[in-house]
Design a protein around this motif. Structure first.
Motif, PDB file in Angstrom:
ATOM      1  N   ALA A 181     -12.172  25.632   3.498  1.00 50.30           N
ATOM      2  CA  ALA A 181     -11.588  26.121   2.246  1.00 50.30           C
ATOM      3  C   ALA A 181     -12.682  26.648   1.327  1.00 50.30           C
ATOM      4  O   ALA A 181     -12.542  27.718   0.731  1.00 50.30           O
ATOM      5  N   LEU A 202     -11.809  29.043  -1.794  1.00 56.63           N
ATOM      6  CA  LEU A 202     -10.691  28.291  -2.358  1.00 56.63           C
ATOM      7  C   LEU A 202     -11.183  27.001  -2.991  1.00 56.63           C
ATOM      8  O   LEU A 202     -12.240  26.483  -2.638  1.00 56.63           O
ATOM      9  N   TRP A 221      -5.994  23.387  -2.777  1.00 53.11           N
ATOM     10  CA  TRP A 221      -5.555  23.889  -1.475  1.00 53.11           C
ATOM     11  C   TRP A 221      -4.976  22.756  -0.624  1.00 53.11           C
ATOM     12  O   TRP A 221      -3.926  22.905   0.000  1.00 53.11           O
TER      13      TRP A 221
END
Length: 68
Positions: A30, A35, A40
């Motif tokens: 991620a 992100l 997430w």
């Protein structure tokens, strides 16, 4: 770095270490895709909970836009 290696000694068992490595892989993937990992992961867990109505491949890190 040696502190990180020693932390793996306390994963509890081989399966605990394997589970920890999966979780760390998800978090790092991620991050590499730009992100915010806690947000997430919360979305992933929500989608898994509602897996019959939501396609699971949409929230994968490489299918998302960075949250920068």
């Amino acid at each position: 770095m040696s502190v990180g290696r020693k932390n793996w000694l306390f994963a509890g068992s081989d399966s605990g270490g394997e589970t920890l490595s999966w979780a760390m892989s998800l978090v790092e993937t991620a991050k590499m895709n730009g992100l915010y990992p806690p947000a997430w992961l919360a979305e992933i867990l929500d989608r898994i909970h509602n897996h019959m109505t939501n396609p699971l491949n949409e929230p994968l890190p490489w299918n998302r836009t960075p949250m920068i």
